[in-house]
Design a protein around this motif. Structure first.
Motif, PDB file in Angstrom:
ATOM      1  N   GLY A 161       0.806  -1.088   0.029  1.00 19.92           N
ATOM      2  CA  GLY A 161       0.075   0.072   0.120  1.00 19.92           C
ATOM      3  C   GLY A 161       1.005   1.349  -0.092  1.00 19.92           C
ATOM      4  O   GLY A 161       2.025   1.316   0.135  1.00 19.92           O
TER       5      GLY A 161
ATOM      6  N   VAL B 211      -3.747   3.743  -0.184  1.00 18.71           N
ATOM      7  CA  VAL B 211      -4.429   2.842  -1.367  1.00 18.71           C
ATOM      8  C   VAL B 211      -3.632   1.831  -1.471  1.00 18.71           C
ATOM      9  O   VAL B 211      -2.103   1.563  -1.223  1.00 18.71           O
ATOM     10  CB  VAL B 211      -4.419   3.896  -2.401  1.00 18.71           C
ATOM     11  CG1 VAL B 211      -5.373   4.843  -2.392  1.00 18.71           C
ATOM     12  CG2 VAL B 211      -2.841   4.335  -2.748  1.00 18.71           C
ATOM     13  N   ASP B 212      -4.147   0.619  -2.032  1.00 22.04           N
ATOM     14  CA  ASP B 212      -3.376  -0.411  -2.487  1.00 22.04           C
ATOM     15  C   ASP B 212      -2.680  -0.416  -3.885  1.00 22.04           C
ATOM     16  O   ASP B 212      -3.044   0.679  -4.501  1.00 22.04           O
ATOM     17  CB  ASP B 212      -4.167  -1.702  -2.605  1.00 22.04           C
ATOM     18  CG  ASP B 212      -5.369  -1.794  -3.541  1.00 22.04           C
ATOM     19  OD1 ASP B 212      -5.299  -1.245  -4.426  1.00 22.04           O
ATOM     20  OD2 ASP B 212      -6.319  -2.561  -3.247  1.00 22.04           O
TER      21      ASP B 212
ATOM     22  N   GLN C  85      -6.850   1.199  -5.199  1.00 17.85           N
ATOM     23  CA  GLN C  85      -8.007   0.997  -4.595  1.00 17.85           C
ATOM     24  C   GLN C  85      -7.896   1.780  -3.049  1.00 17.85           C
ATOM     25  O   GLN C  85      -6.981   1.447  -2.537  1.00 17.85           O
ATOM     26  CB  GLN C  85      -8.700  -0.276  -4.461  1.00 17.85           C
ATOM     27  CG  GLN C  85      -9.010  -1.013  -5.696  1.00 17.85           C
ATOM     28  CD  GLN C  85     -10.084  -0.360  -6.464  1.00 17.85           C
ATOM     29  OE1 GLN C  85     -11.206  -0.089  -5.779  1.00 17.85           O
ATOM     30  NE2 GLN C  85     -10.026  -0.165  -7.588  1.00 17.85           N
TER      31      GLN C  85
ATOM     32  N   ARG D 189      -8.171   2.144   0.756  1.00 16.41           N
ATOM     33  CA  ARG D 189      -8.156   0.983   1.661  1.00 16.41           C
ATOM     34  C   ARG D 189      -8.488   1.755   2.937  1.00 16.41           C
ATOM     35  O   ARG D 189      -9.001   0.885   3.937  1.00 16.41           O
ATOM     36  CB  ARG D 189      -6.957   0.152   1.751  1.00 16.41           C
ATOM     37  CG  ARG D 189      -6.747  -0.650   0.642  1.00 16.41           C
ATOM     38  CD  ARG D 189      -7.842  -1.623   0.147  1.00 16.41           C
ATOM     39  NE  ARG D 189      -7.892  -2.326  -1.068  1.00 16.41           N
ATOM     40  CZ  ARG D 189      -8.766  -3.329  -1.562  1.00 16.41           C
ATOM     41  NH1 ARG D 189      -9.676  -3.388  -0.630  1.00 16.41           N
ATOM     42  NH2 ARG D 189      -8.689  -3.740  -2.596  1.00 16.41           N
ATOM     43  N   ALA D 190      -8.149   2.730   3.141  1.00 14.05           N
ATOM     44  CA  ALA D 190      -8.379   3.729   4.539  1.00 14.05           C
ATOM     45  C   ALA D 190      -8.124   5.032   4.370  1.00 14.05           C
ATOM     46  O   ALA D 190      -7.495   5.581   3.333  1.00 14.05           O
ATOM     47  CB  ALA D 190      -7.534   3.040   5.617  1.00 14.05           C
TER      48      ALA D 190
ATOM     49  N   ILE E  83      -6.176   1.289  10.156  1.00 12.64           N
ATOM     50  CA  ILE E  83      -5.375   0.560   9.567  1.00 12.64           C
ATOM     51  C   ILE E  83      -4.131   0.634  10.238  1.00 12.64           C
ATOM     52  O   ILE E  83      -3.416  -0.466  10.261  1.00 12.64           O
ATOM     53  CB  ILE E  83      -5.136   1.164   8.191  1.00 12.64           C
ATOM     54  CG1 ILE E  83      -4.932  -0.355   7.477  1.00 12.64           C
ATOM     55  CG2 ILE E  83      -4.617   2.342   7.890  1.00 12.64           C
ATOM     56  CD1 ILE E  83      -4.772  -0.262   5.859  1.00 12.64           C
TER      57      ILE E  83
ATOM     58  N   VAL F 160      -4.451  -4.754   8.200  1.00 12.79           N
ATOM     59  CA  VAL F 160      -5.360  -6.005   7.505  1.00 12.79           C
ATOM     60  C   VAL F 160      -4.184  -6.996   7.433  1.00 12.79           C
ATOM     61  O   VAL F 160      -2.934  -6.769   7.148  1.00 12.79           O
ATOM     62  CB  VAL F 160      -5.598  -5.315   6.341  1.00 12.79           C
ATOM     63  CG1 VAL F 160      -6.471  -6.345   5.557  1.00 12.79           C
ATOM     64  CG2 VAL F 160      -6.654  -4.114   6.427  1.00 12.79           C
TER      65      VAL F 160
END
Length: 80
Positions: free
Chosen positions: A11, A46-47, A51, A53-54, A74, A79
């Motif tokens: 990420g 973001v990944d 996307q 993610r947090a 996060i 995760v």
């Protein structure tokens, strides 16, 4: 492309300042950032597929990015 350049990356973290039109009436000093304007922080994780993610939004502009990250879920509960 990101997967090719950073194959073990899970990420990306980045923060930015959202400029305020005027100083807040409550604790304006906390919102005056190192760049010289009043703001609040927005931080995203973001990944590699881009996307989100947090995210965390709303900390005063004077708060350092590392502190904002430490407040994110996060960071507290990564995760697996």
């Amino acid at each position: 492309m990101a997967k090719e350049k950073l194959p073990f990356c899970v990420g990306f973290v980045d923060g930015t300042h959202i400029q305020l039109a005027k100083a807040p009436t409550d604790d304006p000093v906390s919102y005056f950032n190192r760049k010289g304007f009043y703001s609040f922080n927005l931080q995203l994780v973001v990944d590699p597929s881009k996307q989100i993610r947090a995210y965390h939004v709303g900390q005063p502009g004077k708060i350092h990015d590392s502190k904002v990250f430490s407040l994110m879920n996060i960071c507290k509960e990564p995760v697996k």
